[in-house]
Scaffold this motif. Structure first.
Motif, PDB file in Angstrom:
ATOM      1  N   VAL A   1       0.825  -1.211   0.000  1.00 12.82           N
ATOM      2  CA  VAL A   1       0.000   0.000   0.000  1.00 12.82           C
ATOM      3  C   VAL A   1       0.858   1.261   0.000  1.00 12.82           C
ATOM      4  CG1 VAL A   1      -1.966  -1.145   1.091  1.00 12.82           C
ATOM      5  CG2 VAL A   1      -0.280   0.004   2.520  1.00 12.82           C
ATOM      6  N   ASN A   2       2.006   1.221   0.657  1.00 11.97           N
ATOM      7  CA  ASN A   2       2.891   2.391   0.675  1.00 11.97           C
ATOM      8  C   ASN A   2       3.472   2.671  -0.707  1.00 11.97           C
ATOM      9  OD1 ASN A   2       2.460   2.892   3.371  1.00 11.97           O
ATOM     10  ND2 ASN A   2       4.289   1.805   4.069  1.00 11.97           N
ATOM     11  N   TRP A   3       3.737   1.607  -1.465  1.00 12.03           N
ATOM     12  CA  TRP A   3       4.232   1.790  -2.831  1.00 12.03           C
ATOM     13  C   TRP A   3       3.224   2.590  -3.662  1.00 12.03           C
ATOM     14  CZ3 TRP A   3       8.473   1.027  -5.870  1.00 12.03           C
ATOM     15  CH2 TRP A   3       8.275   1.056  -7.258  1.00 12.03           C
ATOM     16  N   PHE A   4       1.974   2.192  -3.630  1.00 17.89           N
ATOM     17  CA  PHE A   4       0.965   2.870  -4.447  1.00 17.89           C
ATOM     18  C   PHE A   4       0.691   4.289  -3.942  1.00 17.89           C
ATOM     19  CE2 PHE A   4       0.213  -1.443  -5.861  1.00 17.89           C
ATOM     20  CZ  PHE A   4      -0.003  -1.249  -7.211  1.00 17.89           C
ATOM     21  N   LYS A   5       0.773   4.475  -2.646  1.00 16.07           N
ATOM     22  CA  LYS A   5       0.553   5.817  -2.100  1.00 16.07           C
ATOM     23  C   LYS A   5       1.683   6.759  -2.501  1.00 16.07           C
ATOM     24  CE  LYS A   5      -0.340   8.300   2.214  1.00 16.07           C
ATOM     25  NZ  LYS A   5      -0.548   8.174   3.686  1.00 16.07           N
TER      26      LYS A   5
ATOM     27  N   ARG B   1       4.059   6.246  -4.925  1.00 18.05           N
ATOM     28  CA  ARG B   1       4.349   6.260  -6.366  1.00 18.05           C
ATOM     29  C   ARG B   1       3.214   6.914  -7.167  1.00 18.05           C
ATOM     30  NH1 ARG B   1       9.301   4.494  -8.857  1.00 18.05           N
ATOM     31  NH2 ARG B   1       8.873   4.349 -11.095  1.00 18.05           N
ATOM     32  N   HIS B   2       1.971   6.658  -6.761  1.00 15.44           N
ATOM     33  CA  HIS B   2       0.832   7.084  -7.582  1.00 15.44           C
ATOM     34  C   HIS B   2      -0.242   7.853  -6.821  1.00 15.44           C
ATOM     35  CE1 HIS B   2       2.551   4.558 -10.674  1.00 15.44           C
ATOM     36  NE2 HIS B   2       2.483   3.506  -9.892  1.00 15.44           N
ATOM     37  N   GLN B   3      -0.005   8.129  -5.543  1.00 16.27           N
ATOM     38  CA  GLN B   3      -0.982   8.839  -4.718  1.00 16.27           C
ATOM     39  C   GLN B   3      -2.321   8.102  -4.672  1.00 16.27           C
ATOM     40  OE1 GLN B   3       0.842  10.880  -7.300  1.00 16.27           O
ATOM     41  NE2 GLN B   3       2.325  10.532  -5.668  1.00 16.27           N
ATOM     42  N   VAL B   4      -2.251   6.781  -4.654  1.00 13.20           N
ATOM     43  CA  VAL B   4      -3.441   5.944  -4.549  1.00 13.20           C
ATOM     44  C   VAL B   4      -3.548   5.423  -3.119  1.00 13.20           C
ATOM     45  CG1 VAL B   4      -4.624   3.862  -5.370  1.00 13.20           C
ATOM     46  CG2 VAL B   4      -3.263   5.243  -6.959  1.00 13.20           C
TER      47      VAL B   4
ATOM     48  N   ILE C   1      -2.345  -4.084 -13.578  1.00 12.10           N
ATOM     49  CA  ILE C   1      -1.026  -4.695 -13.435  1.00 12.10           C
ATOM     50  C   ILE C   1       0.076  -3.863 -14.103  1.00 12.10           C
ATOM     51  CG2 ILE C   1      -1.134  -6.147 -15.516  1.00 12.10           C
ATOM     52  CD1 ILE C   1       0.128  -8.401 -13.808  1.00 12.10           C
ATOM     53  N   HIS C   2      -0.285  -3.051 -15.106  1.00 12.54           N
ATOM     54  CA  HIS C   2       0.710  -2.216 -15.800  1.00 12.54           C
ATOM     55  C   HIS C   2       0.815  -0.818 -15.186  1.00 12.54           C
ATOM     56  CE1 HIS C   2       1.603  -4.800 -19.349  1.00 12.54           C
ATOM     57  NE2 HIS C   2       0.387  -5.257 -19.148  1.00 12.54           N
ATOM     58  N   ALA C   3       0.277  -0.614 -13.995  1.00  9.67           N
ATOM     59  CA  ALA C   3       0.159   0.721 -13.416  1.00  9.67           C
ATOM     60  C   ALA C   3       1.472   1.497 -13.377  1.00  9.67           C
ATOM     61  CB  ALA C   3      -0.409   0.618 -11.995  1.00  9.67           C
ATOM     62  N   ASP C   4       2.566   0.818 -13.115  1.00  2.12           N
ATOM     63  CA  ASP C   4       3.840   1.516 -12.917  1.00  2.12           C
ATOM     64  C   ASP C   4       4.476   2.015 -14.206  1.00  2.12           C
ATOM     65  OD1 ASP C   4       3.925   1.293 -10.098  1.00  2.12           O
ATOM     66  OD2 ASP C   4       4.617  -0.775 -10.256  1.00  2.12           O
TER      67      ASP C   4
END
Length: 368
Positions: A65-69, A71-74, A192-195
């Motif tokens: 969850v920290n990665w998405f927050k 990296r992408h503010q999700v 899955i391709h989000a990054d």
């Protein structure tokens, strides 16, 4: 990374041409060495522990969850996270718990072929709201989507979109949400391709729909497909319980310990490695565009993913056979329901893309 004897991508090429001297640019995995941080984490575990039945540590969900927050503010809730063996297997489970045999499942073609396979294998009905190709770009026909959603129970969204390379904006996702809500259609979003944010930032469908099932994995971003690990966010407790129950009945349990170790290491320590690979992919795309600038082929804009989608407009069987005769291997557009195009995997060393682009020009000359 040449000639991996276990690689489906490489073996497909050698099945077509045992004497090939080239790199295949088909299956969506990368021709890059694994990040040292992931290698070291796997080695440290193997050196210290046995391959026991395993479960993730609390730090695992925090890393995800920290990665998405960051990296992408999700904002994902770690308490809604379910680990499973892959996004495709998660799609099977989601479709079976959200719909019944014969129900309509909406997709937007051209799209990842496994979406069709999932729907057909589970004996559901494909409801297609095709993306509109015009002026070398794709858009959503919202009027058609509105009409088709009236006959569907679930929508499988692909964000960013494989193979056309669209990264939908928040405004587009909001319109999708409004229409799915209007018709009572549940959304399962494959992210899955989000990054792979090539020219546009990633926006998760979670930004507009707090109840959608969101499918994620580090496998695409860090080339970890063989470790069969995915992270599925399922906000509703009832749906989450049904998801787990269905998997348990089929003997589908969580990922292996190596998948968990690699994913956590990737999300904690792999950002620099991924940033480097993103720059290579962007450079590769530009090489392809520049090389084919005056050719009859049309390379579509790439907003997300590492997959170039190219218009050829010729008889597909003849075109693909000509590519094979030039020792070139790409994914045919018919796999995604549009035979006018082909897909090229750009996640390879730059010299591979240079050679491919130049050789592709020779193919174009044969059709003049």
């Amino acid at each position: 990374m040449k000639n991996n004897p276990y690689s489906i991508k490489w073996n497909l090429m050698y099945n077509m041409n045992p004497n090939s001297k080239n790199h295949p640019l088909t299956v969506a995995d990368m021709e890059f060495e694994m990040a040292d941080e992931i290698k070291n984490a796997l080695k440290n575990y193997i050196d210290q522990y046995a391959m026991v039945y395993s479960e993730p540590l609390p730090t695992y969900s925090e890393a995800v969850v920290n990665w998405f927050k960051k990296r992408h503010q999700v904002e994902f809730d770690k308490d809604t996270l379910v680990q499973t063996t892959g996004v495709v297997s998660a799609l099977y489970t989601a479709i079976e718990i959200l719909s019944e045999v014969g129900d309509g499942i909406l997709i937007q073609t051209p799209v990842y072929s496994q979406f069709m396979h999932v729907i057909e294998t589970t004996q559901r009905r494909i409801v297609d709201s095709p993306l509109v190709y015009k002026d070398n770009a794709y858009t959503i026909d919202f009027s058609d989507l509105d009409q088709k959603l009236a006959t569907a129970k679930v929508m499988i969204l692909c964000q960013p979109h494989n193979p056309v390379g669209r990264m939908y904006s928040k405004e587009e996702l909001q319109k999708i949400y409004e229409l799915t809500s209007k018709h009572g259609v549940k959304v399962v979003s494959d992210e899955i391709h989000a990054d792979f944010t090539i020219t546009k930032p990633f926006v998760s469908f979670r930004a507009v729909d707090k109840e959608a099932i969101i499918c994620t994995a580090a496998s695409k971003s860090f080339n970890l497909a063989a470790l069969q690990t995915a992270n599925i966010f399922i906000p509703k407790q009832y749906t989450r319980d049904k998801f787990k129950e269905r998997n348990n009945k089929l003997g589908i349990h969580g990922p292996s310990i190596l998948g968990l170790i690699a994913t956590e290491a990737a999300y904690l320590h792999g950002a620099s490695w991924l940033d480097d690979k993103l720059e290579i992919i962007k450079h590769n795309y530009q090489i392809l565009v520049d090389t084919l600038f005056d050719a009859s082929l049309k390379v579509l804009p790439l907003e997300g993913t590492y997959l170039a989608w190219i218009y050829h407009g010729k008889d597909e069987a003849t075109f693909m056979e000509t590519l094979k005769n030039h020792d070139l291997y790409v994914s045919p557009g018919s796999s995604y329901r549009d035979s006018r195009f082909f897909r090229v995997n750009l996640a390879a060393p730059t010299n591979v893309i240079i050679n491919f682009s130049n050789n592709l020009l020779d193919v174009v000359k044969e059709f003049k």
